[in-house]
Design an enzyme around this catalytic site. Structure first.
Site, PDB file in Angstrom:
ATOM      1  N   ASP A 153       1.100  -0.772   0.271  1.00  0.00           N
ATOM      2  CA  ASP A 153       0.240  -0.016   0.201  1.00  0.00           C
ATOM      3  C   ASP A 153       0.990   1.282  -0.028  1.00  0.00           C
ATOM      4  O   ASP A 153       0.664   1.640  -0.933  1.00  0.00           O
ATOM      5  CB  ASP A 153      -1.045   0.183   1.235  1.00  0.00           C
ATOM      6  CG  ASP A 153      -2.060  -1.183   1.177  1.00  0.00           C
ATOM      7  OD1 ASP A 153      -2.397  -1.563  -0.196  1.00  0.00           O
ATOM      8  OD2 ASP A 153      -2.241  -1.367   2.310  1.00  0.00           O
ATOM      9  N   ARG A 208       0.909   5.548  17.695  1.00  0.00           N
ATOM     10  CA  ARG A 208       0.714   6.243  16.249  1.00  0.00           C
ATOM     11  C   ARG A 208       0.971   7.719  17.143  1.00  0.00           C
ATOM     12  O   ARG A 208       1.459   8.996  15.902  1.00  0.00           O
ATOM     13  CB  ARG A 208      -1.135   6.274  16.619  1.00  0.00           C
ATOM     14  CG  ARG A 208      -1.550   4.900  15.629  1.00  0.00           C
ATOM     15  CD  ARG A 208      -0.946   4.220  14.405  1.00  0.00           C
ATOM     16  NE  ARG A 208      -1.311   3.885  14.124  1.00  0.00           N
ATOM     17  CZ  ARG A 208      -0.633   2.640  13.703  1.00  0.00           C
ATOM     18  NH1 ARG A 208       0.817   2.699  13.608  1.00  0.00           N
ATOM     19  NH2 ARG A 208      -1.002   1.435  12.931  1.00  0.00           N
ATOM     20  N   ASP A 267      -6.881   4.412  13.219  1.00  0.00           N
ATOM     21  CA  ASP A 267      -5.436   4.882  12.776  1.00  0.00           C
ATOM     22  C   ASP A 267      -5.469   7.038  11.721  1.00  0.00           C
ATOM     23  O   ASP A 267      -4.505   7.428  12.440  1.00  0.00           O
ATOM     24  CB  ASP A 267      -4.530   3.950  12.304  1.00  0.00           C
ATOM     25  CG  ASP A 267      -4.444   3.004  13.040  1.00  0.00           C
ATOM     26  OD1 ASP A 267      -3.995   3.150  14.180  1.00  0.00           O
ATOM     27  OD2 ASP A 267      -3.755   1.374  12.709  1.00  0.00           O
TER      28      ASP A 267
END
Ligand code: ARG
Length: 422
Positions: A13, A93, A122
């Site tokens: 990705d 994160r 996220d």
């Protein structure tokens, strides 16, 4: 947008995202890959970023910062989202966001980017954290703004452009991993009734196949684990070793239907062997060293801190102030805990501390009992006073079958009657 720093995992990705960002926005792309342990750093990641078109590829080892600044405060707080999830992904994160902002500022970039989709937590965590740290930075998420390609389309897209892609077999799962745990979702697990298939687990053995039970001792100083079986270890070493030890005994598999911030219920499987053992041990030591009131208040703080972290509000004042409280409350949480790892369970076998509040002369049923039994009578007299007054004026609740209030309370009148006492 002229220059963007992309959080780059090295997977398919984000490799496609490098090229996609360049083509869509005609901008320079710099990648940032953050090593958070647990095998999250992929081999050849820099080379792949450059092959995808990045002008520069940063790789940062943030494992120690992750453990000491993000993981330990949540262990000290006993913070588990909805009482279950040790927050491995959620805690990573804000750290990645911090590093994105640091690199963006150093590089004079005007934007940062991440590979999150538009329906998870996220994306919220990244966007909110980046904007708290530097409101001037734009945040782009290619998946949210048009790059929604299927896996096959992504592979074609990469091939057409000569982008090197990782050679991995198509996994039916979506996985995020770091040293604090693995998060696995999608595939057959989307049916919350279905058992997670055996192949989703990497850190833990099937509890039924675990070897004979074993006991380990973990020492804490100020709520932070410092040794295993008497051996002082660096935080990274400690977490790694515990992860292996507990994993070998099948400890740390979690199955959670959790409430995402975006309003979706989602079934997630977690593997968090080290977190499971350390949370259990830490709570046991707190039970010995903290007062009843502190313990009760800490449960509220744990819930609140877990929620704030889960919801991506790490850089809020409330989060910082709660961490400050937690840190202060931990000054007496030092001592040792014995834990038995037994076919998937981690149970407390014993605990001790030089700062223990446990007083054997008060607790004992033996002859050397120092507790004043006679003064219990006066204590109970006063303690029970409001209840005696209430019972005298309003009638004792539960005294008669079908107590009056149960029938007359308009809120209860429509409900099935369940008064069972005789
Ligand atoms: N549900 C967890 C969280 O929001 C983990 C999400 C990570 N992603 C995944 N691919 N499993 O923190």
């Amino acid at each position: 947008m002229k220059k963007v720093v992309l959080a780059y995992s090295g997977g398919l990705d984000t490799s496609v995202a490098v090229a996609w960002l360049r083509e869509q926005y005609g901008c320079e792309v710099i990648t940032l890959t953050v090593d958070l342990g647990g095998g999250s750093l992929r081999e050849g990641v820099e080379r792949r970023a450059i092959s995808a078109g990045a002008s520069r590829a940063y790789v940062v080892d943030a494992r120690e910062r992750f453990v000491t600044d993000f993981v330990w405060p949540h262990l000290q707080a006993n913070a588990l989202y909805q009482g279950v999830y040790p927050l491995a992904t959620a805690l990573a994160r804000p750290l990645i966001a911090q590093l994105l902002v640091e690199v963006a500022q150093k590089e004079g970039a005007d934007a940062v980017a991440h590979g999150c989709t538009g329906k998870g937590n996220d994306q919220v965590r990244f966007d909110v954290a980046v904007h708290a740290l530097d409101p001037g930075l734009e945040v782009v998420a290619p998946m949210r703004v048009g790059m929604g390609l299927s896996r096959e389309q992504e592979i074609d897209y990469a091939h057409e452009r000569g982008i090197e892609i990782p050679i991995t077999k198509a996994s039916p799962y979506s996985i995020d991993a770091n040293l604090w745990g693995r998060s696995i979702e999608a595939g057959v697990m989307e049916d919350p009734w279905a058992s997670p298939p055996a192949d989703v687990f990497e850190l833990t053995v099937d509890p039924a196949l675990a070897p004979a039970a074993r006991e380990i001792t973990i020492a804490f100083e100020g709520g932070i684990p410092v040794s295993i079986d008497g051996e002082r270890l660096h935080p990274l070493e400690l977490v790694d070793r515990l992860s292996v030890l507990a994993g070998e005994h099948g400890v740390g598999r979690l199955d959670h239907v959790e409430d995402r911030l975006v309003g979706i219920k989602s079934r997630e499987i977690y593997e968090a062997p080290a977190a499971t053992v350390l949370h259990a041990a830490h709570r046991a030591l707190e039970g010995l060293t903290l007062s009843k009131d502190t313990l009760r208040f800490n449960r509220l703080v744990a819930d609140e801190l877990a929620r704030l972290s889960y919801d991506g509000l790490w850089f809020s004042a409330l989060h910082r102030d709660l961490r400050g409280y937690v840190n202060s409350s931990q000054r007496v949480v030092s001592g040792e805990v014995r834990i038995r790892l037994d076919h998937g369970s981690a149970t407390i076998a014993g605990r001790r501390s030089p700062l223990s509040l446990y007083d054997k002369s008060l607790a004992t049923y033996e002859a050397d009992d120092a507790f004043d039994h006679a003064s219990a009578v006066g204590f109970i007299e006063i303690f029970g006073l409001p209840l005696r007054v209430e019972a005298a004026r309003h009638g004792a609740v539960g005294k008669h079958h079908g107590a009056a209030w149960a029938w007359t309370d308009p809120l209860l009148a429509g409900l099935p009657q369940q008064v069972t006492d005789k």
